[in-house]
Design an enzyme around this catalytic site. Structure first.
Site, PDB file in Angstrom:
ATOM      1  N   GLY A  30      -5.224   7.166  -4.738  1.00 56.23           N
ATOM      2  CA  GLY A  30      -5.119   6.487  -3.455  1.00 56.23           C
ATOM      3  C   GLY A  30      -4.176   5.301  -3.539  1.00 56.23           C
ATOM      4  CB  CYS A  31      -3.992   2.226  -1.494  1.00 54.28           C
ATOM      5  SG  CYS A  31      -3.112   0.659  -1.442  1.00 54.28           S
TER       6      CYS A  31
END
Length: 198
Positions: A30-31
């Protein structure tokens, strides 16, 4: 003056030797603002650097990977002391800090650039990752883990403004509503792995 030069030279050698004792692991989940902060909270990790890996496009940029066409994912390079924390523990941190069953994303971010990848640099690391996936699939995830296990080809460091983003931008709405809550969930789950100042 000679004494000062000698001290500086010895200091540089000490720094160089310290860097040599470190190893690097690479993860995408993810981020990278979130992932970087999580790994930097782990005892034995000296630094986590945000970047891009997993694709074939040369010299990717944040704007380019945001299109989802480069093949790269937001990835973090984790610099760690293997005498303090093992690769196996870092794999545990990786799987314990995101949902590995989500295909191409972690809420609220979706796209191939946010997919889950555990990178390996040698056969031993690959075996550690695959063995842990087998355990998780059997005991918790009913064979639904979507994490890719890929040999690292090249890691591209992200632009400067992405580094230490969560720490330097605590009032950013995304950081307040997504990154910090994710970090705090990890801390509650694995208090025994944290540095003293976390």
């Amino acid at each position: 003056m000679k004494k000062l030069i000698t001290i500086i030279f010895v200091g540089l050698i000490a720094v160089s030797n310290a860097q040599k004792k470190q190893e690097v692991a690479y993860f995408a989940s993810g981020c990278f603002w979130c992932v970087e902060a999580i790994f930097e909270s782990v005892d034995g990790v000296s630094e986590a650097v945000s970047g891009y890996a997993g694709g074939n496009t040369k010299n990717p940029t944040y704007r380019k990977i945001g299109t989802g066409t480069t093949g790269h994912a937001e990835t973090v390079a984790v610099y760690y002391n293997p005498k303090k924390v093992s690769f196996k523990t870092l794999v545990k941190v990786f799987f314990g800090s995101h949902d590995p069953t989500t295909v191409n994303g972690q809420h609220p971010d979706y796209g191939t650039q946010y997919r889950s990848i555990a990178f390996y640099s040698n056969p031993e690391e690959k075996k550690i990752i695959e063995d842990y996936i087998k355990i998780l699939n059997t005991q918790f995830y009913d064979n639904k883990i979507a994490t890719e296990v890929i040999k690292l080809k090249k890691f591209y460091e992200a632009e400067d403004y992405h580094q230490n983003y969560e720490r330097l931008n605590p009032n950013n709405p995304y950081v307040k509503n997504v990154s910090i809550p994710r970090l705090n969930r990890f801390k509650r789950k694995f208090p025994e792995l944290l540095k003293d100042n976390h």
